[in-house]
Design a protein around this motif. Structure first.
Motif, short mmCIF file in Angstrom:
data_model
loop_
_atom_site.label_atom_id
_atom_site.label_comp_id
_atom_site.label_asym_id
_atom_site.label_seq_id
_atom_site.Cartn_x
_atom_site.Cartn_y
_atom_site.Cartn_z
N TYR A 56 -4.97 6.18 -23.86
CA TYR A 56 -4.03 5.06 -23.94
C TYR A 56 -3.81 4.36 -22.60
CZ TYR A 56 -0.68 8.81 -22.75
OH TYR A 56 -0.04 9.87 -22.18
N ILE A 84 -6.69 -0.33 -15.81
CA ILE A 84 -5.71 0.75 -15.95
C ILE A 84 -4.34 0.17 -15.60
CG2 ILE A 84 -4.95 2.98 -14.99
CD1 ILE A 84 -7.47 3.51 -16.37
N PRO A 85 -3.34 0.39 -16.45
CA PRO A 85 -2.07 -0.30 -16.26
C PRO A 85 -1.10 0.39 -15.30
CG PRO A 85 -2.04 0.94 -18.30
CD PRO A 85 -3.36 1.20 -17.67
N ILE A 86 -1.24 0.14 -14.03
CA ILE A 86 -0.22 0.62 -13.10
C ILE A 86 0.67 -0.57 -12.75
CG2 ILE A 86 0.23 1.59 -10.82
CD1 ILE A 86 -2.19 3.26 -11.06
N GLY A 87 1.96 -0.41 -12.92
CA GLY A 87 2.85 -1.56 -12.76
C GLY A 87 3.97 -1.35 -11.77
N GLY A 88 3.97 -0.23 -11.07
CA GLY A 88 5.07 0.00 -10.13
C GLY A 88 4.54 0.59 -8.83
N GLY A 89 4.95 0.04 -7.73
CA GLY A 89 4.50 0.58 -6.44
C GLY A 89 5.06 -0.21 -5.30
N ILE B 229 -3.61 8.46 -13.13
CA ILE B 229 -2.80 7.54 -12.32
C ILE B 229 -2.70 8.04 -10.86
CG2 ILE B 229 -0.52 6.47 -12.09
CD1 ILE B 229 -2.01 5.60 -14.65
N LEU B 233 -4.16 6.23 -7.38
CA LEU B 233 -3.30 5.94 -6.22
C LEU B 233 -3.80 6.68 -4.98
CD1 LEU B 233 0.20 5.98 -7.96
CD2 LEU B 233 -0.90 4.02 -6.87
N THR B 238 -1.53 1.68 -3.26
CA THR B 238 -0.93 0.65 -4.11
C THR B 238 -1.63 -0.72 -4.09
OG1 THR B 238 0.63 0.08 -2.37
CG2 THR B 238 1.37 1.69 -4.00
N LEU B 438 12.31 -0.75 -7.69
CA LEU B 438 12.25 0.71 -7.56
C LEU B 438 13.49 1.43 -8.09
CD1 LEU B 438 10.48 0.89 -4.11
CD2 LEU B 438 9.54 1.58 -6.31
N PHE B 495 6.10 8.30 -7.33
CA PHE B 495 4.71 8.27 -7.82
C PHE B 495 4.35 9.47 -8.68
CE2 PHE B 495 2.71 5.12 -4.62
CZ PHE B 495 3.28 4.09 -5.33
N PHE B 500 7.35 6.45 -14.39
CA PHE B 500 7.02 5.47 -13.34
C PHE B 500 5.50 5.48 -13.21
CE2 PHE B 500 6.54 3.76 -9.01
CZ PHE B 500 7.31 2.63 -9.14
N ASN B 501 4.86 4.55 -13.82
CA ASN B 501 3.40 4.41 -13.86
C ASN B 501 2.71 5.34 -14.84
OD1 ASN B 501 3.15 2.33 -12.01
ND2 ASN B 501 3.07 3.71 -10.27
N ARG B 504 3.58 10.65 -18.37
CA ARG B 504 3.55 12.11 -18.17
C ARG B 504 4.32 12.43 -16.87
NH1 ARG B 504 -1.66 13.76 -17.09
NH2 ARG B 504 -1.44 15.81 -18.01
#
Lengths: 89, 610
Positions: A56, A84-89, B229, B233, B238, B438, B495, B500-501, B504
């Motif tokens: 997913y 790939i859906p990374i949306g926070g950082g 994820i 990273l 980022t 954040l 992270f 958050f991203n 899991r």
């Protein structure tokens, strides 16, 4: 059927290109992902989970519209993006 | 584990008082952000000038900081913000906070103002206030090098030249990379005549169940390092996010007049300048990238806000701007937002050369940006006006406010334009420190294929699967608000935080296991969720005491009025009525009244915790 597939990280690293112009026999997104993984084996572990299903975390966009259902049909000249859906950082 | 103490340093009197926080307080707020917010509410009278000696600056390590718990490097710095005039609170990693705990302290509260430039040295239970005349005026990296040369292997938290000069968006820095960036806490340190806090400790942290803790952390290590994820990273950091935002057309560009920018700032271009990837204390993710231009970064925020938002395409230039901000001690998010705002105002003729002291402002001019960053840090010429951040409206005129990308006077933190993803928009409108991602960003909104049962299992039932819908989006923000308040209170990096991203990673159950194995304290999942609710309520009580109401939980005018012009997000904007409905539903979830006030009974309950 001619397709343009745009690949964002990490998929573009596995394929070695950020865009593919391909002649595809797939009729929907799921088939296309299987076709891509067969042509570029490094994609397999990035796209499919341990149960062999499309993870997913693989996001697909067709012609600027996000895909929710992997059975969504594709047609000639579609532009498809994988990321790939990374949306926070 | 629980014997780390609180030191209250009265700089005006030159005295240090050491206290033991009660177990009741620790259970209610854990530590880090939670306890900081509690003390801020308790100790500060309302309506004080944030740059006066009446303000306090709190440095508080998380409950698990410095233990074997993964990514447990974090602390929060908190004060009344001189940038927003409300809650100022910023979370930071690195190595300083573990060292502070090894030196015997969880939390330092600075009050008053030192008579001369000073720094505090903390070593194995003792705190000395020292003369900082040899360190005043040094950049953030130079001062850390000088202090190590003079004091040995210390970890340092410092302000830069910008903090000394009371720039309203001056940050606190530790190491080459880490910043407590938001809200101008560097200026609060500078206003107290304090340049730095150094820590050295030789005391370990006693663990209640060491063998169980070891075994559990080993399990978590395998679990976390198997995540797609965290692996991404760890490979590029980022900057990976830039391309995604750009592809969507969700990238703040030229003060949000546009929403997409050049591919020259994609992660693979940044990677060409990366020397190596490194980690903060106890971290398996290692998202930090040291650059070959003598700095660290840039993060996605810097790439977006010092690149796209300022109209700069050249990769090397953006890294140079990143390094300049870090050396001077300027928050990159506010720097990029305030400069872009001024550039658009000049282009529109709302401000002219009389205001800018003869400077011609324009997007894409890297030399101009470099010059302005230095001027801001020294409050020189036009830099003195820009150093006022959002307060510069008083120099730019009322109309200028229509182009300001800020909420509650805090410039927006990240480069994401939230007009497409409506939950992201609500998040920055209600975040307790102003426009910031954040505090509560429900990032799972961009997992378009996340199964409904997983999404609803995390955020709750009734949340629309459509990221552009307003339906049920308050639930994602509510969950994230609480979860991130807890992760900030235990001192673990977001992270590896559940939600958050990733759907899991470390959830409430894993966190309560870590808390139990390390301290022996038993929390249920419900207890931990309640900690999150408490922190959000206390922060809201602080803000409403300063005058915040529903009218302030809003968005920049442009997000309501201007449809996005490019790419997938084209045509999207925020509908005022639908936004208002989402906001009211959010208040109901929180149990606040229709004006966003915490109810009297709840205030009494929280004020009674001691």
């Amino acid at each position: 059927m001619k397709l343009k597939v745009k690949l964002l990280k990490p998929f573009k690293d596995s394929v070695g290109k950020d865009e593919l112009s391909m002649d595809s026999t797939s009729s929907n997104i799921e088939e296309l992902l299987i076709e891509l993984s067969s042509e570029y084996p490094k994609l397999k572990s990035q796209i499919f989970n341990s149960e062999g299903k499309v993870d997913y975390s693989v996001n697909v966009i067709i012609n600027s519209v996000p895909v929710v259902d992997l059975k969504q049909k594709i047609k000639d000249n579609d532009e498809i993006t994988l990321f790939i859906p990374i949306g926070g950082g | 584990m629980l014997n780390r103490r609180l030191a209250v340093v009265d700089l005006s009197k030159g005295k240090v008082k050491i206290e033991e926080p009660s177990l009741c307080l620790r259970k209610a707020f854990l530590g880090g952000r939670g306890l900081n917010s509690y003390y801020l509410y308790k100790l500060l009278p309302p309506k004080i000038n944030p740059l006066s000696p009446s303000n306090i600056l709190i440095i508080g390590a998380g409950f698990l900081t410095g233990t074997l718990a993964p990514s447990s490097s974090r602390f929060n710095a908190s004060a009344k913000s001189p940038e927003s005039n409300i809650l100022g609170d910023s979370n930071c990693g690195g190595f300083f906070a573990p060292e502070l705990r090894y030196a015997g302290f969880d939390r330092i509260i600075l009050k008053g103002k030192a008579k001369k430039p000073s720094f505090m040295h903390i070593e194995d239970g003792k705190i000395e206030i020292e003369n900082a005349k040899d360190y005043w005026g040094l950049d953030t990296y130079e001062v850390q090098k000088a202090l190590r040369k003079d004091l040995g292997d210390v970890e340092t938290l410092c302000c830069g030249v910008a903090g000394e000069n009371l720039v309203r968006f001056a940050c606190l820095r530790t190491g080459l990379k880490n910043s407590a960036g938001r809200g101008g806490l560097g200026a609060v340190m500078g206003s107290k005549n304090v340049k730095a806090i150094t820590a050295y400790g030789s005391k370990g942290i006693e663990i209640a169940h060491p063998e169980k803790m070891l075994r559990y952390v080993e399990e978590l290590k395998d679990y976390l390092t198997s995540s797609k994820i965290t692996n991404i990273l760890g490979s590029v950091g980022t900057p990976f996010l830039y391309e995604i935002s750009n592809e969507f057309g969700a990238l703040r560009t030229k003060n949000s007049q546009l929403n997409a920018w050049s591919e020259s700032l994609n992660a693979e271009e940044i990677e060409k300048y990366v020397e190596k990837m490194i980690a903060c204390f106890g971290c398996y993710t290692h998202c930090r990238h040291r650059n070959v231009l003598n700095g660290e970064g840039p993060e996605y925020t810097t790439v977006g806000l010092m690149g796209a938002n300022l109209g700069i395409e050249n990769t090397k230039n953006v890294i140079e701007l990143n390094n300049i901000c870090n050396d001077l001690g300027l928050d990159v998010a506010s720097s990029g937002t305030i400069l872009a705002w001024a550039f658009e105002l000049f282009e529109r003729g709302i401000i002219d050369k009389k205001v800018t002291k003869g400077l011609k402002l324009r997007f894409g001019d890297v030399d101009l940006v470099k010059d302005l960053l230095h001027k801001i840090s020294r409050r020189d010429g036009f830099g003195n006006i820009l150093a006022e951040s959002t307060h510069a409206v008083k120099f730019f005129g009322k109309r200028s406010k229509d182009y300001l990308i800020a909420v509650k006077n805090l410039p927006q933190s990240d480069p994401h334009d939230p007009r497409y993803l409506k939950a992201f928009a609500l998040g920055i409108a209600v975040a307790s420190r102003g426009a910031d991602h954040l505090r509560n960003r429900p990032t799972l909104e961009i997992f378009f294929r996340l199964p409904k049962e997983i999404r609803e299992g995390i955020y709750g039932k009734g949340i629309s699967l459509d990221p552009t819908s307003y339906d049920g989006k308050e639930k994602g923000v509510y969950f994230s608000d609480n979860m991130f308040a807890v992760i900030d209170s235990v001192g673990i990096c977001k992270f590896i935080c559940h939600g958050f991203n990733s759907p899991r990673l470390l959830d409430y159950e894993r966190l309560r296991n870590l808390i139990y194995y390390s301290s022996g304290l038993k929390f249920t999942t419900k207890d931990l969720m309640e900690v999150g609710r408490r922190v959000i309520d206390v922060e809201r009580m602080f803000n409403t005491r300063e005058g915040v109401r529903k009218k302030d939980d809003t968005l920049p005018k442009r997000y309501f009025d201007d449809p996005m012009p490019q790419k997938i997000a084209k045509g999207h904007r925020i509908d005022r009525k639908k936004f208002d409905g989402m906001l009211s539903r959010y208040y109901r979830l929180r149990g606040w009244d229709s004006d966003g006030m915490v109810r009297k009974g709840r205030i009494k309950e929280l004020e009674g915790i001691a």
